[in-house]
Design a protein around this motif. Structure first.
Motif: not given
Ligand code: UDP
Length: 428
Positions: A315-323
């Protein structure tokens, strides 16, 4: 004007191969004269096609045609020996251009075809093995820059070997190719990059499909589903070209991630869109980012992450990609993991396109050397991978290629049987 011994030696080194090439052509002309006379008595005629030769001068390229004007099988190129003996064609050189086509020029506008066009050329060789990326001008300019006696020998040898895979791709090709039940987007490398870079309202999944992927898709239903849900399925490798030939569903170009990556970086550098690199062992994606920024000034790498994260970190990884604001995401977990991962997370990722790119990062991080250009021109990159990691790759390539080819042959036999049955029904 008096020549020094050094200048004389240089002049001799340049003149000798030319003289040998012309002499060889003259000798072959004499030896094949009886065949030529026989073909002439059977009605074959020489066709002269104007081409742009050295420094843009007009050259009449000779070929052999029958009474109906069709090329004479096997002996089509025989009269080119006259061009070779006269010296207006050479054995190896830049590909002959059609009159009216753009001449080969450097960036400064100077014509660089200071050598006669070749019977064999890097451009034609790469076309045969589906790796003629970029323009003919780029490839010819590369040839002129790196030309040497040894390089010419290599091009000649590789052209002869590559002719075993069949001729160049000709005529109009379908936009879709079907290989063993997998529909492929039959795009050139440039068309594929255009499609990847076109902004879209939702994420587009891009999958590269090689022989191993086709085999895997027959064993793994979830992987097959991820491929079928992909927005672009690109034909990767010589195996698919050969299969396309056999199944009469010709593949336009070998669109693989490793060759696409630097071309994509060049386009990203111009467009300002950025890239996120996900996958590989810790540190590998960072090394790729450093390589990209050193070689493609202006290409923006929005972020990197390794591919060995725990499920609860996703979840945190996907958030980082989106950010990060990246437009394109490269996922390098190897097939089928990467395709399934992209499909599963497509709804959560905000990038325009996500590409499954396999072991690509290991090449550009310098962890694993890539096959040399001459092997790639022969369509033998897979053999190099086998040589590098025989323990891991023997099943994929030695067993996989045989399984794939036998399926392709079975498919062809089935189609031919189907056609014969239809013909019999029509006749009865
Ligand atoms: N990999 C990864 N996470 C994993 C397993 C593999 O990031 O959980 C990486 C691995 O480090 C390697 C790549 O995925 O860089 C797989 O390379 P391979 O040559 O197997 O891929 P292929 O191109 O053959 O699909």
């Amino acid at each position: 004007m008096r020549l020094s011994i050094h200048q004389f030696r240089i002049a001799l080194q340049a003149a000798l191969p030319v003289a040998i090439g012309r002499g060889l052509a003259a000798l072959l002309l004499v030896l094949t004269a009886p065949v030529a006379v026989h073909l002439w008595l059977c009605g074959a005629r020489v066709r002269r096609t104007p081409r742009l030769g050295r420094h843009g001068a007009l050259v009449m390229e000779r070929t052999l045609v029958n009474r109906a004007g069709a090329p004479v099988a096997l002996f089509h190129a025989l009269p080119r020996l006259v061009n070779l003996a006269k010296g207006d064609l050479s054995w190896v050189g830049p590909a002959a251009r059609e009159v009216g086509s753009r001449e080969l020029r450097t960036e400064k506008g100077r014509v660089v075809v200071s050598v006669p066009p070749g019977l064999f050329s890097t451009w034609k060789l790469r076309q045969r093995t589906n790796v003629a990326y970029g323009t003919q001008n780029d490839i010819d300019a590369e040839y002129v820059r790196t030309r040497s006696l040894r390089a010419n020998g290599g091009i000649l040898l590789r052209s002869l070997l590559a002719s075993l895979y069949g001729g160049e791709t000709r005529g109009e090709l379908a936009d879709r190719a079907d290989i063993l039940g997998l529909p492929l987007d039959n795009l050139s490398m440039d068309q594929a990059i255009d499609a990847i870079l076109t902004p879209a309202a939702r994420l587009r999944q891009v999958s590269f499909i090689n022989v191993d992927c086709v085999n895997l898709s027959h064993r793994d239903a979830a992987y097959r589903s991820a491929l079928m849900h992909s927005d672009l399925r690109l034909a990767d490798g010589i195996g698919l070209r050969i299969a396309g030939r056999i199944l009469r569903s010709e593949i336009r170009q070998n669109v693989n991630g490793t060759d696409l990556f630097p071309l994509l970086l060049a386009r990203l550098a111009a467009s300002g869109q950025s890239l996120f690199l996900l996958g590989g062992r810790p540190g590998v994606a960072d090394d790729v980012a450093a390589w990209a920024q050193a070689n493609y000034t202006g290409a923006r790498i929005a972020g990197t992450a390794h591919g060995y994260f725990a499920p609860n970190e996703e979840g945190a990884l996907i958030e980082r990609i989106n950010q990060s604001g990246a437009a394109i995401l490269l996922v390098a977990f190897g097939a089928p993991r990467q395709e399934k991962w992209i499909e599963r997370n497509a709804g959560r990722l905000h990038v325009h396109a996500a590409l499954g790119v396999g072991g690509l990062f290991d090449f550009y991080a310098g962890r694993i050397p890539r096959a040399p250009q001459w092997l790639r021109e022969l369509g033998l990159e897979w053999a190099f991978r086998l040589y590098q990691e025989p323990g891991r790759m023997w099943r994929r390539y030695l067993v996989g290629n045989v399984v794939f080819l036998s399926k392709v042959m079975t498919e062809r036999a089935k189609r031919q049987l189907g056609i014969r049955q239809i013909q019999e029904q029509v006749n009865s």
